[in-house]
Design a protein around this motif. Sequence first.
Motif, PDB file in Angstrom:
ATOM      1  N   ASN A  77       0.828  -1.211   0.000  1.00  0.00           N
ATOM      2  CA  ASN A  77       0.000   0.000   0.000  1.00  0.00           C
ATOM      3  C   ASN A  77       0.865   1.266   0.000  1.00  0.00           C
ATOM      4  OD1 ASN A  77      -2.439  -1.328  -0.071  1.00  0.00           O
ATOM      5  ND2 ASN A  77      -2.775  -1.240   2.137  1.00  0.00           N
ATOM      6  N   THR A  80       2.400   1.622  -3.463  1.00  0.00           N
ATOM      7  CA  THR A  80       1.402   2.071  -4.433  1.00  0.00           C
ATOM      8  C   THR A  80       1.093   3.544  -4.264  1.00  0.00           C
ATOM      9  OG1 THR A  80       0.397  -0.139  -4.488  1.00  0.00           O
ATOM     10  CG2 THR A  80      -0.932   1.672  -5.310  1.00  0.00           C
ATOM     11  N   ASP A  81       0.963   3.989  -3.017  1.00  0.00           N
ATOM     12  CA  ASP A  81       0.704   5.411  -2.760  1.00  0.00           C
ATOM     13  C   ASP A  81       1.831   6.280  -3.294  1.00  0.00           C
ATOM     14  OD1 ASP A  81      -1.638   4.702  -1.538  1.00  0.00           O
ATOM     15  OD2 ASP A  81      -0.878   4.886   0.512  1.00  0.00           O
ATOM     16  N   ARG A 563      -7.741  -3.450  -5.029  1.00  0.00           N
ATOM     17  CA  ARG A 563      -6.998  -3.454  -6.293  1.00  0.00           C
ATOM     18  C   ARG A 563      -7.866  -3.927  -7.451  1.00  0.00           C
ATOM     19  NH1 ARG A 563      -3.919  -2.000  -2.537  1.00  0.00           N
ATOM     20  NH2 ARG A 563      -1.646  -1.892  -2.760  1.00  0.00           N
ATOM     21  N   ARG A 589      -6.068   3.131  -5.183  1.00  0.00           N
ATOM     22  CA  ARG A 589      -5.105   2.048  -5.417  1.00  0.00           C
ATOM     23  C   ARG A 589      -5.627   1.025  -6.426  1.00  0.00           C
ATOM     24  NH1 ARG A 589      -4.341   1.594   1.051  1.00  0.00           N
ATOM     25  NH2 ARG A 589      -2.741   3.202   1.307  1.00  0.00           N
ATOM     26  N   ASN A 613      -3.437   4.490 -10.572  1.00  0.00           N
ATOM     27  CA  ASN A 613      -2.845   3.153 -10.516  1.00  0.00           C
ATOM     28  C   ASN A 613      -3.571   2.174 -11.431  1.00  0.00           C
ATOM     29  OD1 ASN A 613      -0.878   1.340  -9.322  1.00  0.00           O
ATOM     30  ND2 ASN A 613      -2.580   0.349  -8.268  1.00  0.00           N
TER      31      ASN A 613
END
Length: 851
Positions: A77, A80-81, A563, A589, A613
């Motif tokens: 996480n 991804t951020d 996701r 995300r 994303n």
Amino acid sequence: MAVVVDAMLQSLTQQVFTALQEHARFALDFKDQFELMKTRLDLTKALLADTENLKEKKKVVKAILISLRDLIYEADNIMTDCLVRDEYQKEASCTSLTLKKPLFWYQTGKKLKDVNAKLGEMEKSLGEHLKYQDQSDHGDNTAQSMKYTAQDYVPSEIIGLEEDLKRLKGWIGDTKDELLLVGIVGMGGLGKTTFAQKIFNDQHVAGRYDNMIWVSVSQVSSDMRIMRSMLEQLESHCSVSDEAQMLHKLNELLKGKTCLIVMDDVWKINQGWWNQFFSGLQSAVGESSCIIITTRNEEVLTSMGVDKSRVHRPKLLTANDSWLLFSKSAFSRCRDRKCPDAQFERVGKELLEKCGGLPLAIKAIAALLAPRSNSVRQWNEINENFHELTAGRNFNSVMASLQLSYDELPIHLKQCLLCFSVYPEDSEIQAEQLVHWWVAEGLIQGKGSKTAKELGFRYLSELVTRCLVEAVNRRGYDGRVYCCKMHDMVRELTTRIAEEESFGKFDEQGKQEMTANSRWLGFTSEMNPEPLKKSSKLRALLIMSTNDQVVFGRHFGLLGSLRVLDFSLTKLEKISTEELVEWISSLKRLAYLNLSGIVGLKEVPYSFRKLRNLQFLVFAGRNDLGKIDQITSLKKLVVLDLGSCFHYLPSGIERLSYLQELSGFKVASSSRSAASCKFCDLEKLVHLRVLRMSIGKDSEITENEREVLLKLKKLKVLAIDAQDCEDNIISTMLNILSPPPSLQELYLRRYHQGTLPTWINPERLSKLQYICIENGEIIDFQTSPLSVDGRDFPWNIEGLCFKVLRNLKLDWKNVEKDMPSLQYAEVSGCLNLINFPHPLDKLATWRKSED
């Protein structure tokens, strides 16, 4: 428990490595912490590999692995951020984000330090437990494994498969080969060993051979153990212990004699040893000798050199044959060995439906019921508690067999198999949906020249090959799976393991229940959406059925870790698309979004720009999607499927530099506004492998755009829909095209010209494996080699599809003669095609093996 941890570790480690190597902004901001994370992730991978060798893990190790997986997800996480924020910062217009940088820097740095500290603690704990793992555990593991693979060599009933048995005996009886190889492949419990036993114990078969050898190979056998077992059956005492001496001794004992060798339950083979062993046998044994190999993995047979024409695949039993097999055991204590009355028959047949035609399951449940054949009440109790009983000792043979199949899987296949647990019983599952999910969640990464999606389809085929997944629909020429399903008992295995690994919770009937710790969820109309508000850990949400009263956002809450979001399995017509869109836009995300089931959605909203994303966006099948301008903001897209969208793509498509697959592209004309994407804009999508496009009356491809497709050097699949246009301009435009020589599949639909575009020939498309032409007016298809400057270029096509080509004049004998590589063909509605071996009034298939 290491199954999906390993997958996420691979993905996360690669992302950290790439960020450091490419000097990403965020990686420079937190360089020390990311370098430390990479070091610790590498160490964790090594420790996890060791835990896979522990078949029976101590509770403390399991607890560490659960916590470790949660920590890996937390790190994912954070990563991804950072990646999403990096995308925002590349846009100069996002000045407001720059002002917030100190806060983001502080929060992210704190989170990274916390994750790295916890990783260090867990590695220490895991390392200590692995270090002091008692050696006796390994001895117990071997005994456990051997217990499940030991076979009872009492001849069994063959019900409903007599013709199959006759065919196998025919192969053996008719062979004049020096050494025939026969394979029997299928999932655990399907009766492979029973087939082999029937042949091995048949008096007529045994009378043909001087020596009969049975080796139970299993997954724990070594080359030495296999040879020792053979030698001990040929002579009472085996005095040699060296591998080379054993091979020599075997050849000496079998020299000039005929033999039948059964290698039962082969999981894998040492290729070097097998080649040496088989080569020695070929020169030693007499004519008409035979080796029968049973396995759960068809690739084993291929590696051992078994010809496809000598592979038998036992089928699941029909309802009638299941009842016959069931009755043999269940009513063995009754008078005349017959069913006492209709009540027993009703309950018995309900139980048989749950066994799904699997012989081992039928035998196990029948054996359980036989002592109770005087009590309908007890039969009803067993029926009602079927799922509980399958975990018990009396039914363990079935689940143990399937558990072995699962244990033998490599980690990358285990993680994919567990995803099936969220689909309801008997679901037919679209392969592409599965593969998109696997890739988007990071369970699969690309490798070498293969994309992650290409590997995903390969992995699905491997699961089918291993008989853990059933292919419902697959492409004829290469076997690519389009649709699949799972046997109920295999699904029961996956739900049990998925629950053990804390991916979801399931009730006694195998239906999924929501919990705060669920990672994957197949949401149905029977579920209350309220608990979703607390499901912050959820990573995959498949909406399988719901009602229009459910308000996404208000009921579902903020699913910050999501996701995968898929609406393709439902149809929502009256929901508030405004609230839905607002909710989806908050899922920053999100990597995979399929909106096929949202009927009222008319446009791609501005707020979707936040989904930085997003890698997979699918609208497949829709025809009412209007404004789609915001798509070019989604720069990480790998797959974009617009289905049958009415609108042209906006300009700026070149921003989607990662795009590998584009479907629903409408070729615009130069007279359209500058806001529309033109054909020439495609040439910048250098990673494109799949292009599905349509050309209509309003389309334009100019002479200057002749080499646009040629520049797409990775393009493998090209599909063109001419939209039923009969204008000669369409033919002119298509003749301008120049696809790259890398093209492997070509689809041409609704093309109403008498001749094909000039570039559809074997010289230009030398790597073409499959061609499909549908609903057209073509008259001729040149099958013979093309001669250019004295050189002949033959077609290398392996698959062919001709549908609704009423003017096509072709002699099938010429097709077979001119196309030596052709393996498979589908033909329908081609009434001028002559000498085709099947009627053409409906879809007919031809395979080369028919000859």
